[in-house]
Design a protein around this motif. Structure first.
Motif, PDB file in Angstrom:
ATOM      1  N   ILE A  25     -14.120 -36.736  49.046  1.00  9.93           N
ATOM      2  CA  ILE A  25     -13.880 -38.128  49.422  1.00  9.93           C
ATOM      3  C   ILE A  25     -12.562 -38.612  48.813  1.00  9.93           C
ATOM      4  N   TRP A  26     -12.367 -38.281  47.542  1.00  8.24           N
ATOM      5  CA  TRP A  26     -11.118 -38.678  46.884  1.00  8.24           C
ATOM      6  C   TRP A  26      -9.911 -38.042  47.576  1.00  8.24           C
ATOM      7  N   GLN A  53     -20.399 -39.621  58.026  1.00  2.52           N
ATOM      8  CA  GLN A  53     -19.041 -40.090  57.757  1.00  2.52           C
ATOM      9  C   GLN A  53     -19.006 -40.621  56.332  1.00  2.52           C
ATOM     10  N   TYR A  54     -18.233 -39.960  55.464  1.00  5.37           N
ATOM     11  CA  TYR A  54     -18.157 -40.364  54.062  1.00  5.37           C
ATOM     12  C   TYR A  54     -16.922 -41.197  53.743  1.00  5.37           C
ATOM     13  N   SER A 100     -23.065 -33.534  44.931  1.00  2.00           N
ATOM     14  CA  SER A 100     -22.286 -34.761  44.744  1.00  2.00           C
ATOM     15  C   SER A 100     -20.876 -34.529  44.198  1.00  2.00           C
ATOM     16  N   CYS A 101     -20.693 -33.547  43.317  1.00  2.00           N
ATOM     17  CA  CYS A 101     -19.352 -33.335  42.752  1.00  2.00           C
ATOM     18  C   CYS A 101     -18.378 -32.841  43.823  1.00  2.00           C
ATOM     19  N   LEU A 102     -18.829 -31.949  44.701  1.00  2.00           N
ATOM     20  CA  LEU A 102     -17.957 -31.482  45.779  1.00  2.00           C
ATOM     21  C   LEU A 102     -17.666 -32.594  46.779  1.00  2.00           C
ATOM     22  N   ARG A 103     -18.693 -33.353  47.099  1.00  2.00           N
ATOM     23  CA  ARG A 103     -18.505 -34.443  48.055  1.00  2.00           C
ATOM     24  C   ARG A 103     -17.606 -35.531  47.466  1.00  2.00           C
ATOM     25  N   ILE A 132     -12.891 -32.307  56.702  1.00  3.53           N
ATOM     26  CA  ILE A 132     -14.062 -31.738  57.378  1.00  3.53           C
ATOM     27  C   ILE A 132     -15.328 -32.167  56.637  1.00  3.53           C
ATOM     28  N   VAL A 133     -15.315 -32.034  55.318  1.00  6.86           N
ATOM     29  CA  VAL A 133     -16.474 -32.408  54.500  1.00  6.86           C
ATOM     30  C   VAL A 133     -16.842 -33.873  54.710  1.00  6.86           C
TER      31      VAL A 133
END
Length: 194
Positions: A23-24, A92-93, A16-19, A140-141
């Motif tokens: 996202i930010w 898709q985030y 979650s921290c990387l995602r 990409i993420v």
């Protein structure tokens, strides 16, 4: 291969921290360039230093415009679907339209601006170049670009910067506009003092 690599990067960044960081960055990372530009344009200092900073910013803007023009032409010729639209297993985030995926305009513009600033200010330019790579990775993420979209954005950003750096008319314009800005602001200040 491109799909597999993009999917692998997204799955490796599942914590979650990387995602959350990705996202930010994908949503708001470009604001660093806008804030940097505003601060550098209006930062006080010696007139010669101000003109050099403003010239660098105008060269960055022209590089972005050249890159964007190339991207626009490519998007009219070839429309590649985004990963989240083409593959159900890529999540898709970040909310995004399903327009052309290639190239990554965020990465392209950030890289073009970073190169232009690097040409005049190594430390700030290096930071902006590294930031552009992080923006590309975050996209990409978030499932809105393939790896090749990011690489294509980097190549077009480099091309946009090279066109600007080699075009004498754009270089003269980037050199002359800060002089004009200084002259106009001095005249306005003189009128207000009267």
């Amino acid at each position: 291969m491109d799909y597999w690599l993009s999917k692998k990067i997204q799955s490796l960044c599942a914590p979650s921290c990387l995602r959350t960081g990705s996202i930010w960055l994908a949503r708001a990372g470009f604001w660093v360039y806008i804030i940097y530009g505003i601060v550098q344009w209006f930062r006080p200092g010696r007139p010669e230093g101000q003109r050099q900073r403003r010239r660098s910013l105008l060269e960055a803007l022209f590089s972005v415009l050249c890159s964007s023009l190339m991207s626009y032409v490519i998007a009219r010729i070839w429309r590649r679907p985004r990963p989240f639209a083409a593959h159900r297993d890529i999540r898709q985030y970040v909310a995004h339209k399903d327009n052309a995926s290639f190239p990554s305009n965020h990465t392209m513009n950030a890289f073009a601006a970073g190169l232009a600033v690097f040409y005049r200010s190594k430390l700030a330019g290096l930071f902006l170049i590294l930031w552009s790579l992080l923006i590309g990775f975050s996209r990409i993420v978030c499932g809105i670009h393939y790896v090749s979209d990011i690489l294509g954005g980097l190549v077009l950003g480099l091309a946009g910067w090279r066109v600007t750096a080699r075009n004498k008319g754009l270089r003269w314009l980037a050199m002359g506009l800060p002089w004009l800005w200084t002259w106009l602001t001095e005249r306005i200040c003189q009128r207000e003092r009267r």
